[in-house]
Design a protein around this motif. Structure first.
Motif, PDB file in Angstrom:
ATOM      1  N   LEU A  86       1.368  23.030 -35.888  1.00 22.07           N
ATOM      2  CA  LEU A  86       1.255  22.476 -37.232  1.00 22.07           C
ATOM      3  C   LEU A  86       1.569  20.978 -37.232  1.00 22.07           C
ATOM      4  CD1 LEU A  86       1.020  22.751 -40.342  1.00 22.07           C
ATOM      5  CD2 LEU A  86       3.437  23.397 -40.361  1.00 22.07           C
ATOM      6  N   ALA A  87       2.612  20.595 -36.501  1.00 22.10           N
ATOM      7  CA  ALA A  87       2.975  19.178 -36.431  1.00 22.10           C
ATOM      8  C   ALA A  87       1.860  18.351 -35.803  1.00 22.10           C
ATOM      9  CB  ALA A  87       4.269  19.025 -35.638  1.00 22.10           C
ATOM     10  N   LEU A  88       1.260  18.863 -34.734  1.00 21.58           N
ATOM     11  CA  LEU A  88       0.192  18.121 -34.072  1.00 21.58           C
ATOM     12  C   LEU A  88      -1.053  18.025 -34.942  1.00 21.58           C
ATOM     13  CD1 LEU A  88       0.498  19.510 -30.431  1.00 21.58           C
ATOM     14  CD2 LEU A  88       1.407  17.382 -31.373  1.00 21.58           C
ATOM     15  N   LEU A  89      -1.378  19.102 -35.674  1.00 16.77           N
ATOM     16  CA  LEU A  89      -2.528  19.049 -36.573  1.00 16.77           C
ATOM     17  C   LEU A  89      -2.325  18.027 -37.685  1.00 16.77           C
ATOM     18  CD1 LEU A  89      -3.466  22.840 -36.930  1.00 16.77           C
ATOM     19  CD2 LEU A  89      -4.774  21.051 -35.772  1.00 16.77           C
ATOM     20  N   MET A  90      -1.105  17.955 -38.204  1.00 16.95           N
ATOM     21  CA  MET A  90      -0.829  16.975 -39.255  1.00 16.95           C
ATOM     22  C   MET A  90      -0.916  15.545 -38.718  1.00 16.95           C
ATOM     23  SD  MET A  90      -0.530  18.546 -42.028  1.00 16.95           S
ATOM     24  CE  MET A  90      -1.833  19.563 -41.314  1.00 16.95           C
ATOM     25  N   LYS A  91      -0.408  15.348 -37.507  1.00 18.97           N
ATOM     26  CA  LYS A  91      -0.479  14.018 -36.901  1.00 18.97           C
ATOM     27  C   LYS A  91      -1.927  13.637 -36.612  1.00 18.97           C
ATOM     28  CE  LYS A  91       2.298  11.358 -33.673  1.00 18.97           C
ATOM     29  NZ  LYS A  91       3.214  10.843 -34.698  1.00 18.97           N
ATOM     30  N   LEU A  92      -2.716  14.608 -36.163  1.00 20.48           N
ATOM     31  CA  LEU A  92      -4.127  14.360 -35.912  1.00 20.48           C
ATOM     32  C   LEU A  92      -4.863  14.020 -37.196  1.00 20.48           C
ATOM     33  CD1 LEU A  92      -6.514  14.415 -33.918  1.00 20.48           C
ATOM     34  CD2 LEU A  92      -6.740  16.858 -34.404  1.00 20.48           C
ATOM     35  N   GLY A  93      -4.603  14.795 -38.240  1.00 18.62           N
ATOM     36  CA  GLY A  93      -5.257  14.522 -39.511  1.00 18.62           C
ATOM     37  C   GLY A  93      -4.876  13.186 -40.107  1.00 18.62           C
TER      38      GLY A  93
END
Length: 625
Positions: A86-93
């Motif tokens: 979840l953290a990586l997806l938010m950073k990617l977005g």
């Protein structure tokens, strides 16, 4: 409109994919949680009917299970993986959508995501995870501090050490006592319903909320690319005020339980500050030397070289925490002490691994910290008091401004490069609070006062991260504050830098004033004569600094050319260090310097290392005699 059409079609799939990934994570999380409850219920039902099945086991043989479900077996690592995903997806977005990243800092968006996740978890009746102190101090904070300490700009840090120490020590003490004392006066106001809060509790709260947070400062200042001076002042303060915060916190906590304070207790508190700070530095330096010495013997086992860097650093942090020393200062000392010797011993592949793994590890930890802050805010519980919360926010701003203005007025009398009013404004405005204050507040005993303190701390964190963090970029542009310039370095710049260092050392010797250039020269002599021979393997322990710098530039340029696909432009002559990394078990070759003959190299050594220092020594002796 015809021009905008393709852009919309190219950006929508990325955004849609991000949303789908985000929803997928939540669906899996909810499914796993519900399945866990069903599995537990199924297990209970199985236990109740176990006797019945045992009596009929001979009559009905149980079929072989083709597919089984046991979520409890993998629940903990599975949920940890989901949080990191979840953290990586938010950073990617965040980086996919530039319109958002140009306006809203990443930390603000991550806290908002945490609020959404916490609200969603609470809405379905699950217990939301909380950013407790053990998780934060032992697992999430060390990677961020190690990354900052290992790649700390040593020259800028040492040249501004006095200013940083004044802001970190005197400034933190001022903030703690000003906020704590003034809050005690606010609590005595009739109608505030705060008469139960005594002076020691207010001072304890002031010690928690006074320190600038390194995680929040890194998250905001790296995005606005502020100049190196302001960045090292604010970030250095946030690193070094850890000792003051730890001592004040434990001191006032003990006093609040004892109820009385004596002169001996105050003196012991001063002694404790030096023990905590200097003890943490000593522990970190010892582990840094051990790590450097170990890397001297890793030429035949290159694959384990990065592990020594990570393990020695983490052991330094844990060892400092065992004795309640400053773990942050221990990590910084370990990284600073270890880096120059380790980089001279390990291969370039290992160096790349260390660099990018530390960046990745610290980025993930930083992202999880801000998400957990949002989730913990929703989880609660809270004890809201308008007078206490609003007074805390106002006093944090007032104490920061007064402290920076007063201390800068004194500091500028001793600085050659003065801090301008613009610089003072950025230093005062960049005093952000973060998860360290929240975790220290979480350590308090369970009481209504604890929840009131946590509510005020969360409000201050949200105010500094959202209001100050979102407005500091336009304010920097409005005030035309100098930005950071990318400096790739050159041989010419290194020669002139070393020349000026020697020149200033000679001037200090002639004037009879032993400043930091004099002691820096003494330290470099001691390092070259004794330390390098024990910590650096092979011929690199005796090579001149200028040649070492040239080798670093050569390898950096080679790596950039390889990454860009222009490998044909690489120089035909490869240094001995590069050959050692490619063939670690082969015989060592003599270093070849392109376009510099042996006689010319000896001439450069004689000029830079011999004549200038000998002249300085002769002139210094003549002046003193």
């Amino acid at each position: 409109m015809a021009v905008l059409g393709p852009n919309r079609r190219s950006s929508n799939p990325r955004f849609t994919g991000l949303i789908c990934g985000f929803l997928l994570v939540f669906v899996v999380f909810i499914f796993a949680a519900s399945a866990s409850r069903d599995a537990v219920a199924g297990n209970n039902e199985t236990l109740r009917n176990d006797s019945h099945h045992q009596t009929n086991s001979t009559a009905h043989k149980k079929a072989f299970p083709v597919l089984s479900f046991n979520y409890d077996h993998v629940r903990k690592p599975f949920e940890i993986s989901l949080w990191i995903l979840l953290a990586l997806l938010m950073k990617l977005g965040f980086h996919i959508i530039p319109t958002v990243s140009n306006v809203v800092p990443e930390s603000c968006l991550l806290i908002f995501v945490g609020l959404l996740v916490g609200g969603f978890i609470k809405a379905i009746g699950e217990e939301a995870p909380i950013l407790d102190s053990k998780l934060f101090f032992l697992y999430l904070l060390p990677p961020i501090i190690l990354d900052a300490g290992y790649f700390l700009p040593i020259r800028a840090f040492t040249e501004n050490m006095g200013t940083i120490l004044v802001f970190a020590v005197v400034g933190t003490l001022w903030n703690a006592f000003f906020i704590g004392g003034t809050m005690y006066g606010v609590c005595q106001i009739r109608g505030a319903e705060l008469a139960s809060v005594d002076l020691l509790s207010c001072l304890l709260f002031g010690s928690i909320i006074s320190a600038v947070d390194p995680v929040a400062v890194l998250a905001v200042f790296e995005e606005i690319h502020i100049n190196e001076l302001l960045h090292i002042l604010v970030f250095g303060e946030s690193l070094l005020n850890d000792a003051v915060t730890v001592v004040l916190y434990h001191l006032f906590e003990e006093f609040s339980h004892a109820g009385t304070v004596t002169v001996v207790d105050a003196l012991l508190g001063v002694v404790c500050f030096f023990v905590v700070s200097l003890g943490g530095i000593l522990v970190g330096a010892i582990y840094g030397l051990l790590g450097a010495f170990t890397s001297r013997f890793t030429s035949h086992t290159r694959v384990i070289e990065p592990l020594f860097v990570f393990l020695y650093s983490y052991m330094a942090y844990l060892s400092a925490e065992v004795f309640h020393l400053s773990g942050i200062m221990s990590l910084i000392a370990c990284g600073v002490m270890m880096r120059p010797y380790v980089e001279a011993n390990i291969s370039h592949k290992s160096y790349t691994t260390v660099k990018y793994f530390l960046k990745m590890w610290s980025s993930v930890s930083e992202t999880l910290i801000f998400i957990f802050l949002g989730v913990s805010t929703v989880a609660g519980p809270h004890a809201w008091n308008w007078t206490f919360v609003i007074s805390t926010v106002i006093l944090c701003l007032v104490s920061r401004v007064l402290g920076v203005l007063g201390l800068t007025y004194i500091i500028n009398k001793f600085r050659i490069v003065k801090l301008t009013p613009k610089d003072q404004f950025i230093v005062a405005y960049g005093g952000l609070r973060g998860a360290i204050a929240f975790s220290l507040g979480f350590l308090l005993t369970n009481s209504k006062m604890k929840y009131m303190f946590l509510t005020a701390i969360i409000t201050v964190i949200f105010f500094t991260v959202y209001v100050q963090g979102m407005t500091i970029r336009p304010l920097v542009e409005l005030l035309a504050v100098k930005r950071k310039k990318e400096n790739k370095g050159s041989i010419n710049e290194e020669i002139h830098t070393q020349f000026l260092d020697h020149l200033l050392t000679g001037i200090e010797c002639i004037c009879g004033h032993y400043g930091h250039h004099h002691w820096k020269d003494k330290l470099n002599r001691f390092n070259k004569t004794y330390v390098k021979k024990w910590l650096i393997a092979g011929e690199r322990s005796t090579e001149p600094q200028l040649i070492s710098f040239y080798n670093k530039m050569e390898m950096k340029q080679a790596m950039m050319l390889v990454e860009s696909g222009n490998a044909a432009k690489l120089p035909t002559i490869v240094s001995s260090v590069s050959m050692q990394n490619i063939q670690p078990r082969g015989p060592a070759r003599r270093r070849a310097i392109p376009s510099i003959s042996k006689s010319r190299e000896e001439e450069i050594r004689k000029i830079l290392r011999g004549n200038l220092q000998k002249t300085r020594q002769r002139v210094g002796i003549a002046v003193r005699s």
